[in-house]
Design a protein around this motif. Structure first.
Motif, mmCIF file in Angstrom:
data_model
loop_
_atom_site.group_PDB
_atom_site.id
_atom_site.type_symbol
_atom_site.label_atom_id
_atom_site.label_comp_id
_atom_site.label_asym_id
_atom_site.label_seq_id
_atom_site.Cartn_x
_atom_site.Cartn_y
_atom_site.Cartn_z
ATOM 1 N N ILE A 23 0.878 -1.189 -0.051
ATOM 2 C CA ILE A 23 0.149 0.098 -0.043
ATOM 3 C C ILE A 23 0.884 1.293 -0.025
ATOM 4 N N GLY A 24 2.109 1.176 -0.188
ATOM 5 C CA GLY A 24 2.946 2.256 0.014
ATOM 6 C C GLY A 24 3.365 2.943 -1.473
ATOM 7 N N ALA A 31 -1.955 0.199 -6.326
ATOM 8 C CA ALA A 31 -2.575 0.402 -5.135
ATOM 9 C C ALA A 31 -3.160 1.942 -4.975
ATOM 10 N N LYS A 32 -4.471 1.901 -4.743
ATOM 11 C CA LYS A 32 -5.210 3.158 -4.548
ATOM 12 C C LYS A 32 -5.609 3.376 -2.993
ATOM 13 N N ASP A 33 -5.301 4.721 -2.457
ATOM 14 C CA ASP A 33 -5.212 4.871 -1.206
ATOM 15 C C ASP A 33 -6.626 4.756 -0.547
ATOM 16 N N GLU A 34 -7.646 4.925 -1.394
ATOM 17 C CA GLU A 34 -8.985 4.661 -0.751
ATOM 18 C C GLU A 34 -9.349 3.107 -0.543
ATOM 19 N N GLU A 35 -8.898 2.305 -1.570
ATOM 20 C CA GLU A 35 -9.150 0.896 -1.245
ATOM 21 C C GLU A 35 -8.175 0.160 0.021
ATOM 22 N N SER A 36 -6.843 0.721 0.003
ATOM 23 C CA SER A 36 -6.206 0.599 1.171
ATOM 24 C C SER A 36 -6.611 0.977 2.240
ATOM 25 N N ALA A 37 -7.190 1.918 2.465
ATOM 26 C CA ALA A 37 -7.884 2.389 3.687
ATOM 27 C C ALA A 37 -9.053 1.473 4.076
ATOM 28 N N HIS A 61 4.883 6.858 2.790
ATOM 29 C CA HIS A 61 3.357 6.857 2.769
ATOM 30 C C HIS A 61 2.462 5.674 3.213
ATOM 31 N N SER A 62 3.357 4.534 3.145
ATOM 32 C CA SER A 62 2.575 3.300 3.822
ATOM 33 C C SER A 62 2.548 3.729 5.514
ATOM 34 N N GLU A 63 3.405 4.637 6.213
ATOM 35 C CA GLU A 63 3.192 4.820 7.404
ATOM 36 C C GLU A 63 2.093 5.611 7.640
ATOM 37 N N ARG A 286 -3.785 -5.661 -0.417
ATOM 38 C CA ARG A 286 -4.230 -4.305 -0.951
ATOM 39 C C ARG A 286 -5.676 -4.150 -1.157
ATOM 40 N N SER A 287 -6.405 -5.190 -0.988
ATOM 41 C CA SER A 287 -7.944 -5.105 -1.277
ATOM 42 C C SER A 287 -8.674 -5.743 -0.130
ATOM 43 N N VAL A 288 -9.737 -5.370 -0.098
ATOM 44 C CA VAL A 288 -10.836 -6.004 0.987
ATOM 45 C C VAL A 288 -10.967 -7.384 0.738
ATOM 46 N N ARG A 289 -11.062 -7.633 -0.480
ATOM 47 C CA ARG A 289 -11.300 -9.301 -0.919
ATOM 48 C C ARG A 289 -10.166 -9.896 -0.418
ATOM 49 N N ASN A 290 -8.828 -9.487 -0.455
ATOM 50 C CA ASN A 290 -7.614 -10.345 0.002
ATOM 51 C C ASN A 290 -7.723 -10.271 1.735
#
Length: 323
Positions: A23-24, A31-37, A61-63, A286-290
């Motif tokens: 997610i960095g 990776a998209k920040d919104e999906e990462s969040a 960025h990840s931190e 990186r995704s809700v599915r994973n």
């Protein structure tokens, strides 16, 4: 979610942790920040309470994404991060002076930066992002670590062991100054079982396992025709005939264990969690599915003895990062 104790730290952490490299926006692409969040929050919803990030993941960025999560949630979330080597060389090369990698002022300054990125007062586990056992007893890095502990900036100290060098932390473990180690361990890479894990068990050092899915190779999704996004590090990791080789070896694992191809990732994570020395495994998600697929595996159930024995024959010694 099932929880284990992270060695002598006493921290009770989820079997499935969150690997936050992906997610960095560095190395892994897409990776998209919104999906990462959303993925981070869903992981906490499902009982995950351990996140591993690094100052070097997207230059903080990840931190910063993890910091937003920490401010938004009331649950206890344990965070581990890492200090990049000052010379920016991964992995640590033999003969490199420790002063080039982790002088005291760099250790302290990097920790202060991570604390600001994360928006917290204390880091649960601060790690060196590379390590060489040549550095034991040399330099002023240990004084810096002890100062950070004394000042309440970090609770525990760990190292991320060089890729495919599990023996290159045995001296450090025997010294008694390290609380955790992070190491590559998976169906292909079984070498940590030989010396590293027994040493960790003797000294009550917590074990954080990375690359449990071989950067995607043990998900069953890598095939000879797979194409990665431009700039994605996997273009090099799986270059040449490597994708074809991985596909063939994965096919043999699936046939040997008589499992469905889409059950491979679960099998790979359960293989790691079947070893008693392991405290947690940190797949990238990186995704809700994973997140949902991986978190359900943290139920305290490993593989059967018969399955583990079958997987011994699928050991594959190689280093796709370097060779």
């Amino acid at each position: 979610m099932h929880y284990r104790t992270l060695g002598r730290t006493g921290l009770r952490i989820s079997e499935i942790g969150y690997g936050a490299w992906g997610i960095g926006n560095s190395g892994w692409q897409g990776a998209k920040d919104e999906e990462s969040a959303r993925a981070l929050n869903r992981a906490i919803d499902l009982g995950l309470n351990f996140i591993d990030t690094a100052l070097g993941y997207g230059d903080g960025h990840s931190e910063r994404l993890v910091g937003k999560l920490l401010r938004a949630r009331s649950e206890t979330i344990h965070v581990a991060t890492k200090i990049p080597p000052k010379n920016r060389i991964w992995p640590a090369r033999a003969g490199t002076p420790v002063e080039d990698g982790f002088p005291a002022d760099h250790v302290i300054a990097s920790t202060e930066t991570s604390l600001r990125n994360l928006g917290i007062e204390t880091i649960d586990v601060q790690q060196f992002h590379v390590w060489s056992d040549e550095w034991v007893g040399r330099g002023d890095w240990l004084a810096a670590v002890e100062r950070l502990k004394r000042d309440g900036k970090i609770r525990f100290f760990g190292v991320s062991i060089n890729d495919y060098e599990p023996h290159n932390a045995l001296k450090l473990i025997d010294s008694g100054v390290v609380d955790t180690v992070q190491v590559i361990y998976n169906i292909f890479e079984q070498a940590p079982e030989e010396q590293l894990f027994p040493a960790c068990e003797r000294h009550k050092v917590g074990v954080i396992v990375r690359v449990a899915l071989d950067e995607g190779g043990l998900t069953g999704q890598i095939r000879a025709a797979t194409v990665f996004p431009e700039g994605d590090f996997r273009q090099n990791y799986f270059r040449g005939e490597r994708k074809r080789d991985v596909e063939e070896r994965v096919r043999k694992i699936v046939e040997d264990l008589e499992i469905a191809p889409d059950a491979l990732a679960e099998t790979a994570l359960r293989f790691v969690l079947s070893h008693p020395a392991v405290s947690t495994v940190i797949p990238g998600m990186r995704s809700v599915r994973n997140v949902e697929r991986n978190c359900v595996i943290g139920d305290g159930r490993g593989l059967s003895q018969a399955q583990r024995e079958k997987l011994r024959s699928h050991r594959w010694s190689r280093n796709f990062y370097r060779d």
